[in-house]
Design a protein around this motif. Structure first.
Motif, PDB file in Angstrom:
ATOM      1  N   ALA A  89       0.868  -1.182   0.000  1.00  0.00           N
ATOM      2  CA  ALA A  89       0.000   0.000   0.000  1.00  0.00           C
ATOM      3  C   ALA A  89       0.899   1.224   0.000  1.00  0.00           C
ATOM      4  CB  ALA A  89      -0.935  -0.011   1.213  1.00  0.00           C
ATOM      5  N   GLY A  90       0.296   2.375   0.002  1.00  0.00           N
ATOM      6  CA  GLY A  90       1.048   3.621   0.039  1.00  0.00           C
ATOM      7  C   GLY A  90       0.191   4.733   0.593  1.00  0.00           C
ATOM      8  N   THR A  91       0.811   5.877   0.868  1.00  0.00           N
ATOM      9  CA  THR A  91       0.114   6.987   1.516  1.00  0.00           C
ATOM     10  C   THR A  91       0.596   8.308   0.933  1.00  0.00           C
ATOM     11  OG1 THR A  91      -0.150   5.741   3.578  1.00  0.00           O
ATOM     12  CG2 THR A  91      -0.306   8.145   3.728  1.00  0.00           C
ATOM     13  N   ALA A  92      -0.341   9.228   0.741  1.00  0.00           N
ATOM     14  CA  ALA A  92      -0.015  10.581   0.292  1.00  0.00           C
ATOM     15  C   ALA A  92       0.154  11.502   1.494  1.00  0.00           C
ATOM     16  CB  ALA A  92      -1.106  11.116  -0.628  1.00  0.00           C
ATOM     17  N   ILE A 197     -12.856  -1.247 -10.654  1.00  0.00           N
ATOM     18  CA  ILE A 197     -12.993  -2.417  -9.800  1.00  0.00           C
ATOM     19  C   ILE A 197     -12.624  -2.012  -8.375  1.00  0.00           C
ATOM     20  CG2 ILE A 197     -12.130  -4.734  -9.298  1.00  0.00           C
ATOM     21  CD1 ILE A 197     -11.521  -5.016 -12.304  1.00  0.00           C
ATOM     22  N   PHE A 198     -13.583  -2.131  -7.457  1.00  0.00           N
ATOM     23  CA  PHE A 198     -13.363  -1.793  -6.054  1.00  0.00           C
ATOM     24  C   PHE A 198     -13.473  -3.051  -5.207  1.00  0.00           C
ATOM     25  CE2 PHE A 198     -15.071  -0.833  -1.832  1.00  0.00           C
ATOM     26  CZ  PHE A 198     -14.130   0.070  -1.369  1.00  0.00           C
ATOM     27  N   ASP A 199     -12.442  -3.309  -4.414  1.00  0.00           N
ATOM     28  CA  ASP A 199     -12.402  -4.478  -3.537  1.00  0.00           C
ATOM     29  C   ASP A 199     -12.132  -3.983  -2.115  1.00  0.00           C
ATOM     30  OD1 ASP A 199     -11.948  -6.795  -2.127  1.00  0.00           O
ATOM     31  OD2 ASP A 199     -10.211  -7.438  -3.312  1.00  0.00           O
ATOM     32  N   GLN A 200     -13.115  -4.118  -1.236  1.00  0.00           N
ATOM     33  CA  GLN A 200     -12.973  -3.623   0.133  1.00  0.00           C
ATOM     34  C   GLN A 200     -11.785  -4.248   0.850  1.00  0.00           C
ATOM     35  OE1 GLN A 200     -16.306  -4.466   2.690  1.00  0.00           O
ATOM     36  NE2 GLN A 200     -15.326  -3.612   4.508  1.00  0.00           N
ATOM     37  N   THR A 201     -11.437  -5.492   0.519  1.00  0.00           N
ATOM     38  CA  THR A 201     -10.309  -6.152   1.177  1.00  0.00           C
ATOM     39  C   THR A 201      -8.971  -5.576   0.711  1.00  0.00           C
ATOM     40  OG1 THR A 201     -10.012  -7.900  -0.480  1.00  0.00           O
ATOM     41  CG2 THR A 201     -11.672  -8.269   1.229  1.00  0.00           C
ATOM     42  N   ARG A 202      -8.980  -4.827  -0.381  1.00  0.00           N
ATOM     43  CA  ARG A 202      -7.783  -4.230  -0.967  1.00  0.00           C
ATOM     44  C   ARG A 202      -6.780  -5.292  -1.442  1.00  0.00           C
ATOM     45  NH1 ARG A 202      -4.646  -0.581   0.840  1.00  0.00           N
ATOM     46  NH2 ARG A 202      -5.169   1.056  -0.662  1.00  0.00           N
ATOM     47  N   ASN A 203      -7.303  -6.464  -1.792  1.00  0.00           N
ATOM     48  CA  ASN A 203      -6.456  -7.527  -2.318  1.00  0.00           C
ATOM     49  C   ASN A 203      -6.471  -7.580  -3.842  1.00  0.00           C
ATOM     50  OD1 ASN A 203      -5.518  -8.583   0.164  1.00  0.00           O
ATOM     51  ND2 ASN A 203      -7.477  -9.630   0.465  1.00  0.00           N
ATOM     52  N   SER A 204      -7.288  -6.739  -4.464  1.00  0.00           N
ATOM     53  CA  SER A 204      -7.364  -6.696  -5.920  1.00  0.00           C
ATOM     54  C   SER A 204      -7.948  -5.352  -6.327  1.00  0.00           C
ATOM     55  CB  SER A 204      -8.248  -7.844  -6.453  1.00  0.00           C
ATOM     56  OG  SER A 204      -9.595  -7.669  -6.020  1.00  0.00           O
ATOM     57  N   PHE A 209      -3.667  -1.264  -5.737  1.00  0.00           N
ATOM     58  CA  PHE A 209      -2.541  -0.530  -6.318  1.00  0.00           C
ATOM     59  C   PHE A 209      -2.521   0.951  -5.927  1.00  0.00           C
ATOM     60  CE2 PHE A 209      -3.504  -4.020  -9.282  1.00  0.00           C
ATOM     61  CZ  PHE A 209      -2.284  -4.687  -9.266  1.00  0.00           C
ATOM     62  N   GLN A 210      -3.476   1.392  -5.142  1.00  0.00           N
ATOM     63  CA  GLN A 210      -3.597   2.818  -4.824  1.00  0.00           C
ATOM     64  C   GLN A 210      -2.349   3.354  -4.118  1.00  0.00           C
ATOM     65  OE1 GLN A 210      -7.426   4.564  -3.302  1.00  0.00           O
ATOM     66  NE2 GLN A 210      -6.182   4.958  -1.498  1.00  0.00           N
ATOM     67  N   SER A 211      -1.892   4.540  -4.569  1.00  0.00           N
ATOM     68  CA  SER A 211      -0.721   5.235  -4.012  1.00  0.00           C
ATOM     69  C   SER A 211       0.561   4.432  -4.177  1.00  0.00           C
ATOM     70  CB  SER A 211      -0.952   5.595  -2.534  1.00  0.00           C
ATOM     71  OG  SER A 211      -2.041   6.481  -2.403  1.00  0.00           O
TER      72      SER A 211
END
Length: 295
Positions: A89-92, A197-204, A209-211
């Motif tokens: 993950a990443g952060t702004a 494509i939105f995945d609440q688990t952030r696994n896909s 890929f955000q940030s």
């Protein structure tokens, strides 16, 4: 040293690595960016956090930091920090000059004047211990407060210039190296109807890929007419999938767009900024490209 004192020392070392001098708690980017089913933040951690990772962009390539810049918030500063290893993950990080323009403030004294703003830029662009000027590819530790903004959790001053709201960036390893961009296809970001494509688990999907730095191969611009610094464009894979692309302020975008190949690969940071600012925050992703090197 007896066993009791040894155990206490080990505990103190572990604790000091997790809790900063001001009570900040170290978290991963994945923990920090957790979301609910509607894309709102699911993070319920402490008021101040510490994050570690690699700087992905020069701040002047994303927003115009110049004092009194024409944007609504005047000068603005923003970089992205990407997690490493299993921290996918990443952060702004963001800071603005004219907080006093916000509807709940509306007082000039709540904004930075030009000299104050220059001082803040100098502070945040340099390591506080060595005065080293940060660059993309540096490994750093960030300590600060945060707010959720249009789809992602950001480290910021909570729109308050009081010194106690300052976030800090500390150098861990200069020139550690830029992460290898992950190769992503538009099929991984868009469904058959060209919806994000939105995945609440952030696994896909886009959240995965955000940030983070990604590479999309074999695409072309839908229309390159607005090519230039700070331009908003769109890429397509020729099969009905598209993705918004935001060009940064890098000098490379002043080059002639006619030199571009009709089909190209593009490297950038996948970002999200919901257009209306209201949930659900499950769309409006975009690829931010900081600069163009003519290649």
């Amino acid at each position: 040293m007896n066993r009791k004192n040894w155990i206490f020392l080990v505990f103190a070392v572990v604790l000091s690595s997790m809790v900063g001098a001001e009570g900040a708690v170290q978290v991963t980017h994945e923990e920090f960016q957790a979301v609910n089913a509607d894309g709102t933040s699911a993070f319920s951690g402490p008021e101040t956090v510490m994050l570690e990772g690699i700087i992905l962009n020069a701040p002047e390539h994303f927003l115009d930091p110049a004092p009194g810049a024409p944007a609504y918030m005047g000068g603005q500063w923003q970089i992205y920090i990407q997690g490493e290893g299993d921290d996918h993950a990443g952060t702004a990080l963001w800071m603005g000059q004219y907080y006093g323009k916000l509807p709940w403030l509306t007082h000039p004294e709540d904004s930075y004047n030009d000299s104050e703003w220059v001082g803040e830029l100098c502070r945040i662009n340099h390591d506080p211990n060595t005065s080293y000027l940060f660059h993309p590819g540096d490994r750093v530790r960030v300590t600060g407060k945060y707010l959720f903004y249009k789809g992602k959790q950001n480290i910021n001053e909570q729109h308050d210039k009081a010194p106690e709201n300052d976030f800090t960036i500390e150098l861990l390893d200069p020139a550690a190296g830029m992460p290898q961009p992950e190769v992503v296809t538009l099929d991984e970001l868009k469904d058959v109807n060209n919806n994000f494509i939105f995945d609440q688990t952030r696994n896909s999907g886009c959240e995965y890929f955000q940030s983070r730095l990604i590479r999309i191969n074999g695409v072309s611009f839908v229309n390159a007419a607005s090519w230039g610094p700070d331009a908003a464009l769109e890429i397509t894979n020729g099969s009905g999938k598209t993705l918004p692309v935001l060009l940064g302020f890098g000098a490379g975008f002043n080059l002639d767009p006619n030199d571009l190949s009709p089909v190209f690969d593009v490297i950038g940071i996948l970002d999200q900024e919901d257009k209306d600012g209201n949930p659900p925050f499950t769309g409006d992703y975009r690829l931010f490209v900081p600069n163009y090197d003519g290649n």
